[in-house]
Design a protein around this motif. Structure first.
Motif, PDB file in Angstrom:
ATOM      1  N   ASP A  49       0.799  -1.240   0.000  1.00 17.93           N
ATOM      2  CA  ASP A  49       0.000   0.000   0.000  1.00 17.93           C
ATOM      3  C   ASP A  49       0.826   1.282   0.000  1.00 17.93           C
ATOM      4  O   ASP A  49       0.316   2.357   0.334  1.00 17.93           O
ATOM      5  CB  ASP A  49      -0.979   0.020   1.194  1.00 17.93           C
ATOM      6  N   VAL A  50       2.102   1.171  -0.355  1.00 20.99           N
ATOM      7  CA  VAL A  50       2.963   2.359  -0.402  1.00 20.99           C
ATOM      8  C   VAL A  50       3.489   2.541  -1.831  1.00 20.99           C
ATOM      9  O   VAL A  50       3.997   1.596  -2.439  1.00 20.99           O
ATOM     10  CB  VAL A  50       4.150   2.211   0.587  1.00 20.99           C
ATOM     11  N   VAL A  51       3.356   3.758  -2.358  1.00 27.73           N
ATOM     12  CA  VAL A  51       3.806   4.049  -3.719  1.00 27.73           C
ATOM     13  C   VAL A  51       5.326   3.929  -3.806  1.00 27.73           C
ATOM     14  O   VAL A  51       6.050   4.588  -3.051  1.00 27.73           O
ATOM     15  CB  VAL A  51       3.399   5.482  -4.147  1.00 27.73           C
ATOM     16  N   TYR A  61      13.731  10.491  -8.651  1.00 24.53           N
ATOM     17  CA  TYR A  61      14.313   9.637  -7.612  1.00 24.53           C
ATOM     18  C   TYR A  61      15.474   8.814  -8.166  1.00 24.53           C
ATOM     19  O   TYR A  61      16.563   8.769  -7.570  1.00 24.53           O
ATOM     20  CB  TYR A  61      13.200   8.735  -7.068  1.00 24.53           C
ATOM     21  N   HIS A  62      15.262   8.158  -9.305  1.00 31.97           N
ATOM     22  CA  HIS A  62      16.295   7.243  -9.810  1.00 31.97           C
ATOM     23  C   HIS A  62      17.550   7.983 -10.283  1.00 31.97           C
ATOM     24  O   HIS A  62      18.668   7.521 -10.058  1.00 31.97           O
ATOM     25  CB  HIS A  62      15.715   6.345 -10.911  1.00 31.97           C
ATOM     26  N   GLU A  63      17.376   9.134 -10.899  1.00 37.44           N
ATOM     27  CA  GLU A  63      18.553   9.916 -11.312  1.00 37.44           C
ATOM     28  C   GLU A  63      19.340  10.376 -10.099  1.00 37.44           C
ATOM     29  O   GLU A  63      20.573  10.320 -10.070  1.00 37.44           O
ATOM     30  CB  GLU A  63      18.122  11.128 -12.154  1.00 37.44           C
ATOM     31  N   THR A 221       5.274  12.276  -5.661  1.00 39.70           N
ATOM     32  CA  THR A 221       4.442  11.184  -5.131  1.00 39.70           C
ATOM     33  C   THR A 221       4.958  10.605  -3.818  1.00 39.70           C
ATOM     34  O   THR A 221       4.381   9.657  -3.297  1.00 39.70           O
ATOM     35  CB  THR A 221       4.294  10.046  -6.164  1.00 39.70           C
ATOM     36  N   TYR A 222       6.043  11.151  -3.276  1.00 45.56           N
ATOM     37  CA  TYR A 222       6.502  10.669  -1.976  1.00 45.56           C
ATOM     38  C   TYR A 222       6.035  11.638  -0.886  1.00 45.56           C
ATOM     39  O   TYR A 222       5.992  12.853  -1.102  1.00 45.56           O
ATOM     40  CB  TYR A 222       8.034  10.557  -1.947  1.00 45.56           C
ATOM     41  N   PRO A 223       5.713  11.111   0.281  1.00 46.96           N
ATOM     42  CA  PRO A 223       5.160  11.947   1.363  1.00 46.96           C
ATOM     43  C   PRO A 223       6.025  13.171   1.663  1.00 46.96           C
ATOM     44  O   PRO A 223       7.233  13.053   1.837  1.00 46.96           O
ATOM     45  CB  PRO A 223       5.157  10.998   2.565  1.00 46.96           C
TER      46      PRO A 223
HETATM   47  N1  AG3 Z   1      11.995   3.182  -2.928  1.00 44.31           N
HETATM   48  C1  AG3 Z   1      11.610   4.244  -2.021  1.00 44.31           C
HETATM   49  C2  AG3 Z   1      10.154   4.325  -1.808  1.00 44.31           C
HETATM   50  C3  AG3 Z   1       9.757   5.111  -0.628  1.00 44.31           C
HETATM   51  C4  AG3 Z   1       8.400   5.632  -0.842  1.00 44.31           C
HETATM   52  N2  AG3 Z   1       7.742   5.920   0.354  1.00 44.31           N
HETATM   53  C5  AG3 Z   1       6.441   6.268   0.425  1.00 44.31           C
HETATM   54  N3  AG3 Z   1       5.763   6.488  -0.660  1.00 44.31           N
HETATM   55  N4  AG3 Z   1       5.911   6.390   1.592  1.00 44.31           N
HETATM   56  C6  AG3 Z   1      11.418   3.229  -4.203  1.00 44.31           C
HETATM   57  C7  AG3 Z   1      11.874   2.160  -5.097  1.00 44.31           C
HETATM   58  C8  AG3 Z   1      12.017   2.660  -6.475  1.00 44.31           C
HETATM   59  N5  AG3 Z   1      13.135   2.091  -7.134  1.00 44.31           N
END
Ligand code: AG3
Length: 273
Positions: A49-51, A61-63, A221-223
């Motif tokens: 349930d976490v994006v 994020y990936h860069e 999209t992250y908190p």
């Molecule tokens: N890894 C970090 C995800 C953290 C997201 N947290 C949240 N939405 N609460 C992502 C993996 C992508 N390669």
């Protein structure tokens, strides 16, 4: 009928996305995995349930996970990603002339789902320099001494299977697995919602590594949007590193100016660490 996916971003904040289509759901050995087609952010990978990523903003994020440590290092030959089974971080690493890009992911179902639903990320697995190990990252790093030039921890939030990936013992093993000029980076969550975690990780990393630094990026999209990454370096000071020769990496967020500025922390973040 309207379909919405809701993430609890904190105990009292919900973020909802209108969903066009549920493409996949499964219960793996480690977590619940879902792939949605969302209206605003396109295809989305969700674990417990976490994006984890969306097609619209994953590049940020990936860069930032890959290019900041690799460019800081200057000449990395062997790079390891712990977690990151979607392949996004690996894809960015492979833009550099590295010799080996290894990825250790505990849940092979994440890799399978990426191959099926996120081809622009999982394309990384086809590169001959890439090698994937489906095992526990904590046990994996213990097997290496002085081997990797850069180690990147692309984990889920510090709950359930990922808790050990934020522990000081693990960072010590990473230190040992790194070469003399080695660099380590971990995603360290939102400074708004995970203040204590950031403080704890930064203090552990600065106890172990001669150089520790935090950098940030803005990820919709992250908190909390503002996201932190914590770096440990054995030799090179990331803050004074000469980065005037940054190669063109064909990026959409990362630039030489971003590299210089991302270590400049907002005062409230500086006060946390
Ligand atoms: N890894 C970090 C995800 C953290 C997201 N947290 C949240 N939405 N609460 C992502 C993996 C992508 N390669």
């Amino acid at each position: 009928m309207e379909l919405w996916f809701t993430e609890m971003q904190s105990k009292s904040i919900k973020m909802s996305y209108r969903v066009k289509d549920v493409l996949h759901t499964e219960k793996t050995e480690y977590q619940n995995l879902a792939v949605f087609e969302t209206e605003e952010f396109g295809r989305m990978l969700v674990l417990d349930d976490v994006v984890q990523l969306t097609m619209k903003d994953e590049f940020i994020y990936h860069e930032m996970m890959a290019h900041v440590p690799l460019v800081t290092h200057g000449n990395p030959e062997r790079v390891l990603v712990i977690g990151g089974g979607d392949g996004g971080t690996l894809r960015e690493i492979l833009k550099h002339p590295v010799k080996e890009a290894h990825l250790v992911e505990i849940d092979e179902k994440v890799i399978e789902a990426s191959k099926k639903f996120f081809p622009t990320l999982s394309v990384a697995f086809e590169d001959p320099r890439a090698k994937v190990f489906c095992e526990d990252g904590i046990a994996y790093v213990k097997k290496f001494k002085n081997y990797y030039d850069v180690i990147i921890v692309d984990s889920t939030d510090p709950v359930g299977p990922a808790v050990g990936l934020f522990a000081k013992e693990f960072y010590k093993d990473i230190y040992e697995a790194l070469t003399d000029g080695g660099i380590f980076v971990a995603q360290t969550e939102s400074p708004f919602y995970y203040e204590d975690l950031l403080k704890k990780v930064y203090s552990a990393v600065s106890d172990i590594f001669p150089h520790a630094a935090v950098y940030t990026a803005t990820i919709p999209t992250y908190p909390g949007s503002l996201w932190t990454f914590t770096m440990g370096s054995k030799l090179i000071d990331p803050l004074t590193r000469d980065i005037s020769n940054i190669p063109d990496l064909n990026t959409k967020y990362y630039t030489p100016y971003i590299h210089r500025s991302c270590f400049n922390l907002p005062a409230f973040v500086k006060a946390i660490i």
